[in-house]
Design a protein around this motif. Structure first.
Motif, PDB file in Angstrom:
ATOM      1  N   HIS A  79       0.888  -1.030  -0.023  1.00  0.00           N
ATOM      2  CA  HIS A  79       0.012   0.077  -0.120  1.00  0.00           C
ATOM      3  C   HIS A  79       0.862   1.374  -0.029  1.00  0.00           C
ATOM      4  O   HIS A  79       0.251   2.611  -0.417  1.00  0.00           O
ATOM      5  CB  HIS A  79      -0.915   0.098   1.163  1.00  0.00           C
ATOM      6  CG  HIS A  79      -2.337  -0.535   1.016  1.00  0.00           C
ATOM      7  ND1 HIS A  79      -3.131  -0.246   0.088  1.00  0.00           N
ATOM      8  CD2 HIS A  79      -2.963  -2.000   1.470  1.00  0.00           C
ATOM      9  CE1 HIS A  79      -4.273  -0.807  -0.059  1.00  0.00           C
ATOM     10  NE2 HIS A  79      -3.991  -2.021   0.852  1.00  0.00           N
ATOM     11  N   ARG A  80       2.076   0.999   0.298  1.00  0.00           N
ATOM     12  CA  ARG A  80       3.214   2.173   0.215  1.00  0.00           C
ATOM     13  C   ARG A  80       3.642   2.529  -1.343  1.00  0.00           C
ATOM     14  O   ARG A  80       4.198   3.416  -1.400  1.00  0.00           O
ATOM     15  CB  ARG A  80       4.233   2.032   0.982  1.00  0.00           C
ATOM     16  CG  ARG A  80       3.782   2.049   2.628  1.00  0.00           C
ATOM     17  CD  ARG A  80       5.079   1.683   3.388  1.00  0.00           C
ATOM     18  NE  ARG A  80       6.054   2.717   3.225  1.00  0.00           N
ATOM     19  CZ  ARG A  80       6.169   3.886   3.855  1.00  0.00           C
ATOM     20  NH1 ARG A  80       5.269   4.218   4.876  1.00  0.00           N
ATOM     21  NH2 ARG A  80       7.334   4.536   3.672  1.00  0.00           N
ATOM     22  N   THR A  81       3.131   1.654  -2.236  1.00  0.00           N
ATOM     23  CA  THR A  81       3.756   1.678  -3.669  1.00  0.00           C
ATOM     24  C   THR A  81       2.331   1.969  -4.621  1.00  0.00           C
ATOM     25  O   THR A  81       1.254   2.155  -4.332  1.00  0.00           O
ATOM     26  CB  THR A  81       4.280   0.509  -4.081  1.00  0.00           C
ATOM     27  OG1 THR A  81       3.158  -0.379  -4.037  1.00  0.00           O
ATOM     28  CG2 THR A  81       5.294  -0.031  -3.017  1.00  0.00           C
ATOM     29  N   ALA A  82       2.736   1.953  -5.768  1.00  0.00           N
ATOM     30  CA  ALA A  82       1.739   2.371  -7.051  1.00  0.00           C
ATOM     31  C   ALA A  82       0.613   1.124  -7.003  1.00  0.00           C
ATOM     32  O   ALA A  82      -0.120   1.127  -7.650  1.00  0.00           O
ATOM     33  CB  ALA A  82       2.607   2.410  -7.926  1.00  0.00           C
ATOM     34  N   LEU A  83       1.121   0.047  -6.182  1.00  0.00           N
ATOM     35  CA  LEU A  83       0.047  -1.217  -6.218  1.00  0.00           C
ATOM     36  C   LEU A  83      -1.144  -0.678  -5.030  1.00  0.00           C
ATOM     37  O   LEU A  83      -2.205  -1.550  -5.141  1.00  0.00           O
ATOM     38  CB  LEU A  83       0.748  -2.307  -5.893  1.00  0.00           C
ATOM     39  CG  LEU A  83       1.636  -2.960  -6.759  1.00  0.00           C
ATOM     40  CD1 LEU A  83       2.449  -4.067  -6.392  1.00  0.00           C
ATOM     41  CD2 LEU A  83       0.880  -3.178  -8.135  1.00  0.00           C
ATOM     42  N   SER A  84      -1.125   0.462  -4.327  1.00  0.00           N
ATOM     43  CA  SER A  84      -2.045   0.735  -3.584  1.00  0.00           C
ATOM     44  C   SER A  84      -3.527   0.920  -4.291  1.00  0.00           C
ATOM     45  O   SER A  84      -3.481   1.274  -5.232  1.00  0.00           O
ATOM     46  CB  SER A  84      -1.773   1.908  -2.605  1.00  0.00           C
ATOM     47  OG  SER A  84      -2.835   2.242  -1.716  1.00  0.00           O
ATOM     48  N   GLY A  85      -4.438   0.471  -3.348  1.00  0.00           N
ATOM     49  CA  GLY A  85      -5.855   0.824  -4.042  1.00  0.00           C
ATOM     50  C   GLY A  85      -6.397   2.292  -3.497  1.00  0.00           C
ATOM     51  O   GLY A  85      -7.615   2.417  -3.991  1.00  0.00           O
ATOM     52  N   GLY A  86      -5.742   2.887  -2.708  1.00  0.00           N
ATOM     53  CA  GLY A  86      -6.295   3.857  -2.109  1.00  0.00           C
ATOM     54  C   GLY A  86      -5.093   5.186  -2.301  1.00  0.00           C
ATOM     55  O   GLY A  86      -3.884   4.672  -2.551  1.00  0.00           O
ATOM     56  N   THR A  87      -5.645   6.221  -2.644  1.00  0.00           N
ATOM     57  CA  THR A  87      -4.754   7.438  -3.026  1.00  0.00           C
ATOM     58  C   THR A  87      -5.352   8.588  -2.329  1.00  0.00           C
ATOM     59  O   THR A  87      -6.340   8.766  -1.810  1.00  0.00           O
ATOM     60  CB  THR A  87      -4.960   7.674  -4.545  1.00  0.00           C
ATOM     61  OG1 THR A  87      -4.319   6.698  -5.408  1.00  0.00           O
ATOM     62  CG2 THR A  87      -4.214   9.061  -4.924  1.00  0.00           C
ATOM     63  N   CYS A  88      -4.391   9.601  -1.760  1.00  0.00           N
ATOM     64  CA  CYS A  88      -4.726  10.794  -1.281  1.00  0.00           C
ATOM     65  C   CYS A  88      -4.542  11.831  -2.310  1.00  0.00           C
ATOM     66  O   CYS A  88      -3.209  11.988  -2.981  1.00  0.00           O
ATOM     67  CB  CYS A  88      -3.882  11.355  -0.227  1.00  0.00           C
ATOM     68  SG  CYS A  88      -4.356  12.707   0.736  1.00  0.00           S
ATOM     69  N   TYR A  89      -5.545  12.627  -2.732  1.00  0.00           N
ATOM     70  CA  TYR A  89      -5.257  13.777  -3.953  1.00  0.00           C
ATOM     71  C   TYR A  89      -5.294  15.123  -3.257  1.00  0.00           C
ATOM     72  O   TYR A  89      -6.098  15.451  -2.322  1.00  0.00           O
ATOM     73  CB  TYR A  89      -6.566  13.757  -4.641  1.00  0.00           C
ATOM     74  CG  TYR A  89      -6.853  12.504  -5.514  1.00  0.00           C
ATOM     75  CD1 TYR A  89      -6.156  12.019  -6.654  1.00  0.00           C
ATOM     76  CD2 TYR A  89      -7.405  11.342  -4.837  1.00  0.00           C
ATOM     77  CE1 TYR A  89      -6.286  11.006  -7.243  1.00  0.00           C
ATOM     78  CE2 TYR A  89      -7.772  10.123  -5.569  1.00  0.00           C
ATOM     79  CZ  TYR A  89      -7.331   9.822  -6.733  1.00  0.00           C
ATOM     80  OH  TYR A  89      -7.375   8.608  -7.179  1.00  0.00           O
ATOM     81  N   ALA A  90      -4.242  15.675  -3.471  1.00  0.00           N
ATOM     82  CA  ALA A  90      -4.105  17.195  -3.033  1.00  0.00           C
ATOM     83  C   ALA A  90      -4.465  18.283  -4.114  1.00  0.00           C
ATOM     84  O   ALA A  90      -4.041  18.361  -5.127  1.00  0.00           O
ATOM     85  CB  ALA A  90      -2.487  17.562  -2.653  1.00  0.00           C
ATOM     86  N   LEU A  91      -5.652  18.871  -3.691  1.00  0.00           N
ATOM     87  CA  LEU A  91      -6.109  19.749  -4.623  1.00  0.00           C
ATOM     88  C   LEU A  91      -6.122  21.276  -4.045  1.00  0.00           C
ATOM     89  O   LEU A  91      -6.118  21.614  -3.005  1.00  0.00           O
ATOM     90  CB  LEU A  91      -7.641  19.741  -4.796  1.00  0.00           C
ATOM     91  CG  LEU A  91      -7.840  18.184  -5.071  1.00  0.00           C
ATOM     92  CD1 LEU A  91      -9.500  18.225  -5.062  1.00  0.00           C
ATOM     93  CD2 LEU A  91      -7.390  17.940  -6.283  1.00  0.00           C
ATOM     94  N   GLU A  92      -5.491  22.075  -4.920  1.00  0.00           N
ATOM     95  CA  GLU A  92      -5.081  23.685  -4.382  1.00  0.00           C
ATOM     96  C   GLU A  92      -6.199  24.407  -5.104  1.00  0.00           C
ATOM     97  O   GLU A  92      -6.295  24.327  -6.216  1.00  0.00           O
ATOM     98  CB  GLU A  92      -3.689  24.001  -4.923  1.00  0.00           C
ATOM     99  CG  GLU A  92      -3.351  25.534  -4.384  1.00  0.00           C
ATOM    100  CD  GLU A  92      -2.037  25.912  -4.949  1.00  0.00           C
ATOM    101  OE1 GLU A  92      -1.325  26.704  -4.175  1.00  0.00           O
ATOM    102  OE2 GLU A  92      -1.569  25.124  -6.039  1.00  0.00           O
ATOM    103  N   LYS A  93      -6.776  25.608  -4.310  1.00  0.00           N
ATOM    104  CA  LYS A  93      -7.412  26.450  -4.704  1.00  0.00           C
ATOM    105  C   LYS A  93      -6.713  27.666  -5.516  1.00  0.00           C
ATOM    106  O   LYS A  93      -5.647  28.231  -5.090  1.00  0.00           O
ATOM    107  CB  LYS A  93      -8.151  27.386  -3.250  1.00  0.00           C
ATOM    108  CG  LYS A  93      -9.232  28.245  -4.019  1.00  0.00           C
ATOM    109  CD  LYS A  93     -10.100  28.848  -2.949  1.00  0.00           C
ATOM    110  CE  LYS A  93     -11.117  29.967  -3.186  1.00  0.00           C
ATOM    111  NZ  LYS A  93     -11.988  30.429  -2.218  1.00  0.00           N
ATOM    112  N   ARG A  94      -7.177  27.805  -6.611  1.00  0.00           N
ATOM    113  CA  ARG A  94      -6.522  28.994  -7.391  1.00  0.00           C
ATOM    114  C   ARG A  94      -6.847  30.490  -6.791  1.00  0.00           C
ATOM    115  O   ARG A  94      -7.660  30.532  -6.100  1.00  0.00           O
ATOM    116  CB  ARG A  94      -7.202  28.969  -8.847  1.00  0.00           C
ATOM    117  CG  ARG A  94      -7.025  27.893  -9.553  1.00  0.00           C
ATOM    118  CD  ARG A  94      -7.678  27.441 -10.850  1.00  0.00           C
ATOM    119  NE  ARG A  94      -7.569  26.246 -11.533  1.00  0.00           N
ATOM    120  CZ  ARG A  94      -8.216  26.104 -12.592  1.00  0.00           C
ATOM    121  NH1 ARG A  94      -9.461  26.630 -12.903  1.00  0.00           N
ATOM    122  NH2 ARG A  94      -8.168  24.705 -13.204  1.00  0.00           N
ATOM    123  N   SER A  95      -5.829  31.110  -6.872  1.00  0.00           N
ATOM    124  CA  SER A  95      -6.071  32.441  -6.430  1.00  0.00           C
ATOM    125  C   SER A  95      -7.179  33.297  -7.178  1.00  0.00           C
ATOM    126  O   SER A  95      -7.543  33.004  -8.181  1.00  0.00           O
ATOM    127  CB  SER A  95      -4.901  33.346  -6.696  1.00  0.00           C
ATOM    128  OG  SER A  95      -4.490  33.353  -8.067  1.00  0.00           O
TER     129      SER A  95
END
Length: 206
Positions: free
Chosen positions: A190-206
């Protein structure tokens, strides 16, 4: 753990205004508060209301859409762990997050990845597939392409995708055996690309 990892990666130093969506009993809020973040939490269930009061946690029963009407441009960080897969209106959710965030604020969405290698390999046996009806159903599945498109519609931009096992603690099994070995192996995968779960970071535009 999650806050340590993302604080280093995003340059958070404490003092930021942080909202947890789906805060449940408030464990992450307590950790964040101990790290000097200014915290708030919301959950759609009142189940943990007594514990919030007992622990003096600034949490409320509300949807993110309801909360955004009263708290626009208030937060530097929003965290939603294992929430997105339960949403019937993901676009509305992200639009509300954009309203809540200050310019260049970040939203961290931790959820299952329907385009992951694990999902493709396991097919119908993938553990994140759940019945489409009933309590706890998984009805929305995110991946890098969908995250980028939905984020853009909400005025956000995708800046990172990280297997969420990368910042989770290892299993605490001490007794030898096949079970402990299997849990350790799953943790490493789960620490590699074989993980079934992801955390997506989304940034608010200015």
């Amino acid at each position: 753990m999650m806050l340590d990892y993302w604080s280093r990666r995003l340059g958070w130093h404490g003092g930021e205004q942080m909202l947890e969506v789906g805060c449940a009993e408030g464990t992450l809020l307590e950790v964040a508060r101990a790290m000097d973040y200014h915290v708030a939490g919301i959950d759609i269930s009142p189940y943990h209301l007594a514990r919030w009061r007992e622990r003096h946690l600034p949490a409320a029963v509300a949807t993110v859409e309801e909360y955004s009407e009263q708290h626009p441009n208030q937060f530097d960080a929003i965290i939603a762990r294992q929430v997105f897969e339960h949403l019937s209106q993901p676009a509305s959710f992200l639009a509300a997050c954009a309203v809540l965030l200050r310019p260049h604020g970040r939203c961290l969405i931790e959820t299952c990845d329907s385009h992951s290698v694990q999902a493709k390999l396991l097919g119908g046996r993938w553990t994140f597939w759940e019945p489409v009806e009933g309590l706890g159903a998984h009805v929305t599945f995110l991946n890098r392409t969908a995250a980028r498109a939905l984020a853009a519609r909400a005025g956000l931009r995708l800046t990172a995708c990280v297997p969420y096992g990368r910042y989770r603690s290892p299993p605490e099994d001490t007794a030898p055996g096949i079970g402990a070995l299997w849990r350790w192996l799953k943790y490493r995968l789960h620490r590699t690309a074989l993980s079934g779960g992801t955390c997506y970071a989304l940034e608010k535009r200015s």
